[in-house]
Design an enzyme around this catalytic site. Structure first.
Site, short mmCIF file in Angstrom:
data_model
loop_
_atom_site.label_atom_id
_atom_site.label_comp_id
_atom_site.label_asym_id
_atom_site.label_seq_id
_atom_site.Cartn_x
_atom_site.Cartn_y
_atom_site.Cartn_z
N ASP A 1 7.98 6.84 -7.21
CA ASP A 1 6.54 7.01 -7.04
C ASP A 1 6.43 8.58 -6.12
O ASP A 1 6.34 8.39 -5.07
CB ASP A 1 6.04 5.82 -6.01
CG ASP A 1 4.45 6.09 -6.22
OD1 ASP A 1 3.96 6.76 -6.85
OD2 ASP A 1 3.83 5.04 -5.44
N THR B 1 -6.66 4.31 -4.69
CA THR B 1 -7.58 3.16 -4.48
C THR B 1 -7.97 3.17 -2.81
O THR B 1 -8.73 2.24 -2.60
CB THR B 1 -6.89 1.75 -4.75
OG1 THR B 1 -5.56 1.79 -4.10
CG2 THR B 1 -6.64 1.44 -6.22
N LYS C 1 10.19 0.05 -6.64
CA LYS C 1 9.43 1.20 -6.39
C LYS C 1 10.23 1.80 -5.40
O LYS C 1 10.19 1.31 -4.09
CB LYS C 1 8.21 1.00 -6.58
CG LYS C 1 7.17 2.04 -6.44
CD LYS C 1 5.90 1.89 -6.43
CE LYS C 1 5.23 1.51 -5.18
NZ LYS C 1 4.69 2.78 -4.29
N ASP D 1 1.29 20.10 -8.31
CA ASP D 1 1.65 21.47 -8.20
C ASP D 1 1.33 22.39 -9.28
O ASP D 1 0.68 21.87 -10.34
CB ASP D 1 3.08 21.41 -8.13
CG ASP D 1 3.43 22.53 -6.91
OD1 ASP D 1 2.86 23.71 -6.96
OD2 ASP D 1 3.99 22.29 -5.83
N ARG E 1 4.74 -6.72 0.39
CA ARG E 1 4.90 -7.34 1.42
C ARG E 1 4.83 -9.08 1.13
O ARG E 1 5.55 -9.69 2.07
CB ARG E 1 3.78 -7.00 2.76
CG ARG E 1 4.15 -5.72 3.30
CD ARG E 1 3.09 -4.97 3.86
NE ARG E 1 2.19 -4.51 2.97
CZ ARG E 1 1.00 -4.04 3.31
NH1 ARG E 1 0.82 -3.55 4.47
NH2 ARG E 1 0.25 -3.58 2.16
N LYS F 1 3.94 11.09 -6.94
CA LYS F 1 2.58 11.48 -6.97
C LYS F 1 2.65 13.13 -6.94
O LYS F 1 2.04 13.67 -6.01
CB LYS F 1 1.88 10.88 -5.76
CG LYS F 1 1.67 9.41 -5.88
CD LYS F 1 0.77 8.87 -4.84
CE LYS F 1 0.58 7.36 -5.08
NZ LYS F 1 1.61 6.60 -4.70
#
Ligand code: C5P
Length: 242
Positions: A68, A128, A41, A73, A219, A70
């Site tokens: 990614d 989230t 990603k 518009d 991570r 997001k």
């Protein structure tokens, strides 16, 4: 799910985010992980640090990419953005789940020239990181969970290919969107890993059993002392749970 978006094996269900401040560091992680990871990603941090050409390189190397972005518009600008992204060879990109924006994105992707683009459009329902107070502060007079449900239904109605949601929302979202849309979830932590700043987490096995199609896990792999072993352990867990 669209046949070309169905993962072929467990390896393709694990998406590792390249959340790095420089292209050099992202490339070093890709080199370290080698064949252990097939899906990455790439988000705004790396793109704004000059990482867009890396997208093309990774696609040429046979990796799958979730870009990614997001997007949100006006319709014309969303359509232009999707037009450009559809030419990059990436597998997924994200649109905030506003009905007009999603319809504009789907319409752009359905143009004949993108027939073989292989791009899947994912809806971001409610980030989230937002709780009920944050949703209210943003002007919505309803709890976050209700807004997630409405937006998941809107995404399905608009013809989107999948939903990004927290692992705790998988069951609810699956009930709303049915089996034909992909569910992609971050917030994944192996049982023995640190939670970092993720609050609502699930193990890879539990998320797969709850109905997730793809897991975004960063991570616990990229910050591990041995990233390859960490990635292999997650893949083994996904395979055993699938
Ligand atoms: O390192 P970690 O596994 O927490 O990385 C999760 C990735 O998923 C990050 O790129 C993060 O921005 C992204 N993400 C998330 N929660 C969301 C949406 C995206 O953690 N709701």
């Amino acid at each position: 799910m669209r046949p070309d978006l169905i993962p072929r094996d467990a390896r393709d269900r694990m998406i590792v985010p390249l959340d790095f401040p420089s292209v050099d560091r992202a490339e070093a992680m890709v080199a370290t992980l080698g064949d252990a990871v097939s899906f990455y990603k790439i988000g705004m941090q790396l793109v704004f640090a000059g990482g867009l050409p890396l997208v093309g390189q990774l696609v040429a190397d046979g990796k799958h990419i979730f870009l990614d972005m997001k997007l949100l518009d006006i319709d014309n600008t969303i359509a232009g953005g999707v037009d450009s992204i559809a030419c990059l060879g990436v597998t997924f990109t994200t649109i905030h789940a506003y009905p007009k924006a999603m319809r504009a994105a789907v319409k752009a992707l359905h143009r004949p020239e993108h027939q073989s683009a292989g791009l899947g459009l994912l809806a971001v329902t409610v980030l989230t990181s937002m709780d009920d107070d944050d949703v209210r502060a943003a002007g919505y007079a309803r709890p976050a969970a209700e807004l997630v449900a409405t937006r998941a239904a809107d995404a399905r109605e608009a013809g989107m290919d999948g939903i990004v949601c927290s692992p705790l929302e998988i069951a609810t979202v699956r009930e709303i969107v049915g089996p034909d849309m992909a569910i992609i979830t971050p917030g994944i932590r192996p049982a023995d890993a640190a939670a970092d700043d993720q609050k609502r987490i699930m193990t890879p096995a539990d998320a797969i059993k709850a109905g997730a199609d793809y897991l975004v896990i960063g991570r616990p792999i990229t910050a591990a002392a041995d990233p390859v072993s960490a990635a292999r352990a997650v893949l083994d867990e996904i395979e055993a749970a699938a």
